[in-house]
Design a protein around this motif. Structure first.
Motif, PDB file in Angstrom:
ATOM      1  N   GLY A 258      -5.881 -13.414   2.011  1.00  0.00           N
ATOM      2  CA  GLY A 258      -4.892 -13.086   2.798  1.00  0.00           C
ATOM      3  C   GLY A 258      -3.642 -12.221   3.918  1.00  0.00           C
ATOM      4  O   GLY A 258      -4.319 -12.160   4.891  1.00  0.00           O
ATOM      5  N   SER A 259      -3.952 -11.385   3.119  1.00  0.00           N
ATOM      6  CA  SER A 259      -3.367 -10.413   4.355  1.00  0.00           C
ATOM      7  C   SER A 259      -4.369  -9.892   5.312  1.00  0.00           C
ATOM      8  O   SER A 259      -4.435  -8.980   5.492  1.00  0.00           O
ATOM      9  CB  SER A 259      -2.006  -9.770   3.762  1.00  0.00           C
ATOM     10  N   GLY A 260      -5.464  -9.409   5.128  1.00  0.00           N
ATOM     11  CA  GLY A 260      -6.208  -9.017   5.115  1.00  0.00           C
ATOM     12  C   GLY A 260      -6.886  -7.590   5.911  1.00  0.00           C
ATOM     13  O   GLY A 260      -6.486  -6.674   5.035  1.00  0.00           O
ATOM     14  N   PHE A 261      -7.110  -8.198   6.875  1.00  0.00           N
ATOM     15  CA  PHE A 261      -7.067  -6.626   8.592  1.00  0.00           C
ATOM     16  C   PHE A 261      -5.454  -5.511   8.203  1.00  0.00           C
ATOM     17  O   PHE A 261      -5.670  -4.528   8.173  1.00  0.00           O
ATOM     18  CB  PHE A 261      -7.343  -6.486   9.533  1.00  0.00           C
ATOM     19  N   LYS A 262      -4.393  -6.272   8.397  1.00  0.00           N
ATOM     20  CA  LYS A 262      -3.130  -6.550   8.149  1.00  0.00           C
ATOM     21  C   LYS A 262      -2.636  -5.355   6.957  1.00  0.00           C
ATOM     22  O   LYS A 262      -1.997  -3.850   7.424  1.00  0.00           O
ATOM     23  CB  LYS A 262      -2.149  -7.203   8.741  1.00  0.00           C
ATOM     24  N   SER A 263      -3.392  -5.859   6.063  1.00  0.00           N
ATOM     25  CA  SER A 263      -3.185  -4.750   4.450  1.00  0.00           C
ATOM     26  C   SER A 263      -3.265  -3.248   4.769  1.00  0.00           C
ATOM     27  O   SER A 263      -2.936  -2.570   4.509  1.00  0.00           O
ATOM     28  CB  SER A 263      -4.100  -5.365   3.996  1.00  0.00           C
ATOM     29  N   ALA A 264      -4.722  -2.903   5.325  1.00  0.00           N
ATOM     30  CA  ALA A 264      -5.073  -1.521   5.657  1.00  0.00           C
ATOM     31  C   ALA A 264      -2.998  -0.880   6.317  1.00  0.00           C
ATOM     32  O   ALA A 264      -3.159   0.262   6.379  1.00  0.00           O
ATOM     33  CB  ALA A 264      -5.462  -1.518   6.940  1.00  0.00           C
ATOM     34  N   GLN A 265      -2.535  -1.314   7.106  1.00  0.00           N
ATOM     35  CA  GLN A 265      -1.218  -0.603   7.532  1.00  0.00           C
ATOM     36  C   GLN A 265      -0.100  -1.566   6.944  1.00  0.00           C
ATOM     37  O   GLN A 265       1.491  -0.585   7.006  1.00  0.00           O
ATOM     38  CB  GLN A 265      -0.852  -1.092   9.354  1.00  0.00           C
ATOM     39  N   MET A 266      -0.617  -1.711   5.618  1.00  0.00           N
ATOM     40  CA  MET A 266       1.091  -2.218   4.741  1.00  0.00           C
ATOM     41  C   MET A 266       0.967  -1.314   3.534  1.00  0.00           C
ATOM     42  O   MET A 266       0.441  -0.059   3.762  1.00  0.00           O
ATOM     43  CB  MET A 266       0.986  -3.439   4.165  1.00  0.00           C
ATOM     44  N   ARG A 267       2.147  -1.383   2.988  1.00  0.00           N
ATOM     45  CA  ARG A 267       2.707  -0.445   2.057  1.00  0.00           C
ATOM     46  C   ARG A 267       2.600  -1.144   0.881  1.00  0.00           C
ATOM     47  O   ARG A 267       2.707  -2.569   0.769  1.00  0.00           O
ATOM     48  CB  ARG A 267       4.117  -0.494   1.993  1.00  0.00           C
ATOM     49  N   GLY A 268       1.930  -0.755  -0.805  1.00  0.00           N
ATOM     50  CA  GLY A 268       2.149  -1.447  -1.599  1.00  0.00           C
ATOM     51  C   GLY A 268       3.245  -1.995  -2.194  1.00  0.00           C
ATOM     52  O   GLY A 268       3.057  -3.698  -2.304  1.00  0.00           O
ATOM     53  N   SER A 269       4.644  -1.483  -1.015  1.00  0.00           N
ATOM     54  CA  SER A 269       5.635  -2.580  -1.837  1.00  0.00           C
ATOM     55  C   SER A 269       6.083  -4.182  -0.678  1.00  0.00           C
ATOM     56  O   SER A 269       6.609  -4.663  -1.690  1.00  0.00           O
ATOM     57  CB  SER A 269       6.980  -1.895  -2.112  1.00  0.00           C
ATOM     58  N   GLU A 270       5.112  -3.651  -0.045  1.00  0.00           N
ATOM     59  CA  GLU A 270       4.816  -4.864   1.021  1.00  0.00           C
ATOM     60  C   GLU A 270       3.680  -6.011   0.498  1.00  0.00           C
ATOM     61  O   GLU A 270       4.342  -7.234   0.150  1.00  0.00           O
ATOM     62  CB  GLU A 270       4.937  -4.382   2.368  1.00  0.00           C
ATOM     63  N   ASN A 271       2.738  -5.559  -0.001  1.00  0.00           N
ATOM     64  CA  ASN A 271       1.759  -5.924   0.309  1.00  0.00           C
ATOM     65  C   ASN A 271       1.567  -6.737  -1.189  1.00  0.00           C
ATOM     66  O   ASN A 271       1.339  -7.677  -1.652  1.00  0.00           O
ATOM     67  CB  ASN A 271       0.418  -5.158   0.178  1.00  0.00           C
ATOM     68  N   ASN A 272       2.271  -5.738  -2.319  1.00  0.00           N
ATOM     69  CA  ASN A 272       2.363  -7.203  -3.677  1.00  0.00           C
ATOM     70  C   ASN A 272       2.827  -8.265  -3.843  1.00  0.00           C
ATOM     71  O   ASN A 272       4.119  -7.658  -3.354  1.00  0.00           O
ATOM     72  CB  ASN A 272       2.665  -5.922  -5.149  1.00  0.00           C
ATOM     73  N   ASP A 273       1.606  -9.069  -4.893  1.00  0.00           N
ATOM     74  CA  ASP A 273       2.984 -10.260  -4.999  1.00  0.00           C
ATOM     75  C   ASP A 273       3.541  -9.942  -6.289  1.00  0.00           C
ATOM     76  O   ASP A 273       2.791  -9.993  -6.988  1.00  0.00           O
ATOM     77  CB  ASP A 273       1.797 -11.401  -5.076  1.00  0.00           C
ATOM     78  N   ALA A 274       5.182 -10.504  -5.644  1.00  0.00           N
ATOM     79  CA  ALA A 274       5.694 -10.255  -7.500  1.00  0.00           C
ATOM     80  C   ALA A 274       5.024 -11.866  -8.107  1.00  0.00           C
ATOM     81  O   ALA A 274       5.114 -12.758  -7.274  1.00  0.00           O
ATOM     82  CB  ALA A 274       6.909 -10.150  -7.366  1.00  0.00           C
TER      83      ALA A 274
END
Ligand SMILES: Cc1cc2nc3c(=O)[nH]c(=O)nc-3n(C[C@H](O)[C@H](O)[C@H](O)COP(=O)(O)O)c2cc1C
Length: 324
Positions: free
Chosen positions: A215-231
């Motif tokens: 999925g968003s993998g290593f990029k998720s370490a720089q993301m916010r919950g609001s961006e990374n959560n899948d609605a």
């Protein structure tokens, strides 16, 4: 040597070395009555073999599958299936003058440290020929999960760069992305056998693989919950997610969305450029590697990534049948 068996219910054991008479696989736990022909197996093996274009090693390997057991009148019998592929294009003389040298980037030194003895002709069990058995097993596994579609592709680098480094006698790494469609929700297990953990283990068992992300993998370490959560949304009574940052699973269990992961491969270790190394007696040396090698392992690893993903999913599919 342990560590040659993979899987729980659909279990494969690969055997053989690159410069021995043959390599192969024993598959145990395959349900009876699955229709399979030698042609089906050959089709998968042909995608794996080298010598198929400018971007792979010119080594020609016919890689012809011979079924020794477990299949009768083109159907699995439920007994162990054994498949053999003879090694008939190995040039052991390429390795004579480097038999006492540890090749950088290869498993020569570590095999010697572990076993105190090593077949110096090629990579032995560390050679990519070992993966023939995995690909042959996937040809059969595929028949158990016919609706699940697995597709891997090279997303880095571009073919032009591969040709360029090849001309320089060098090699280059690569990135493969694999997408799996039509996965039912509910495959995988919590905790130690999480589907992502099993896929990661499967991918990192491929020679030359060095990184895994889902999925968003290593990029998720720089993301916010609001961006990374899948609605979550309900569409035609089916629960789906608007985005797929989770890569198709949560808590180690598939959620019915596409499974998407990436695998990084290192540059091929065997390069024509002179390198510094050490011999088996501990003296500093230089080494020049001859022979025919892939300029980019990742190009040839595509069907192997698909095979390992298929073996994990087949195993999990059979496990799920015991649960629900
Ligand atoms: C399809 C495939 C082809 C490969 N071909 C080569 C090759 O031609 N030359 C080479 O040095 N390594 C090649 N490798 C990688 C080596 O087998 C691997 O890097 C080596 O055994 C060390 O293991 P490790 O990189 O997993 O630590 C290949 C790997 C795969 C998956």
């Amino acid at each position: 040597m342990s560590g040659n068996t993979f899987g729980n219910l659909f279990r494969i054991t690969t055997w053989g070395e690159s410069h021995g008479p043959a390599v192969g696989v024993v598959i145990d736990g395959c349900p009876a009555g699955i229709k399979i022909t030698e042609k089906d197996i050959q089709k998968e093996l042909d995608r794996r073999k080298p010598g198929q274009g400018k971007l792979t090693t010119p080594r020609k390997e016919s890689d012809k599958a011979e079924i020794l057991s477990g299949i009768f009148e083109e159907k699995t019998t439920g007994t162990p299936i054994s498949i053999l592929v003879r090694n008939n294009n190995q040039q052991s003389k390429d390795y004579k003058n480097i038999k006492n040298l540890y090749r950088p980037g290869h498993a020569d030194f570590t095999y010697d440290m572990k076993y105190g003895f090593r077949d110096y002709r090629g990579g032995g069990r560390a050679s990519a020929r070992e993966t023939i058995g995995r690909v042959a097993a996937y040809a059969i596994a595929k028949k158990i999960i016919p609706t699940i579609k697995i597709n891997a592709k090279l997303i880095e680098p571009n073919p032009r760069l591969i040709e360029e480094v090849k001309k320089q006698g060098d090699s280059i790494g690569g990135l493969i992305e694999c997408t799996i469609k039509n996965v039912p929700a509910g495959l995988g297990s919590p905790v130690f056998d999480k589907l992502d953990a099993r896929l990661a283990g499967a991918m990192l068992s491929i020679p030359g693989s060095k990184g895994f992300e889902i999925g968003s993998g290593f990029k998720s370490a720089q993301m916010r919950g609001s961006e990374n959560n899948d609605a979550l949304v309900s569409e035609k009574k089916k629960v789906i997610t608007k985005t797929n940052n989770s890569g198709g699973m949560l808590g180690g269990i598939s959620n019915g969305m596409d499974i998407v992961f990436r695998v990084a491969f290192k540059p091929t270790s065997s390069i024509a450029i002179k390198q510094q190394t050490v011999d088996t007696k501990g003296n500093n040396k230089t080494i020049e590697i001859q022979g025919r090698h892939d300029p980019c392992i990742a190009v040839r690893a595509i069907p192997i990534v698909e095979a390992m993903a298929g073996l994990v999913l087949t195993d999990e599919y059979l496990i799920q049948k015991t649960v629900k």
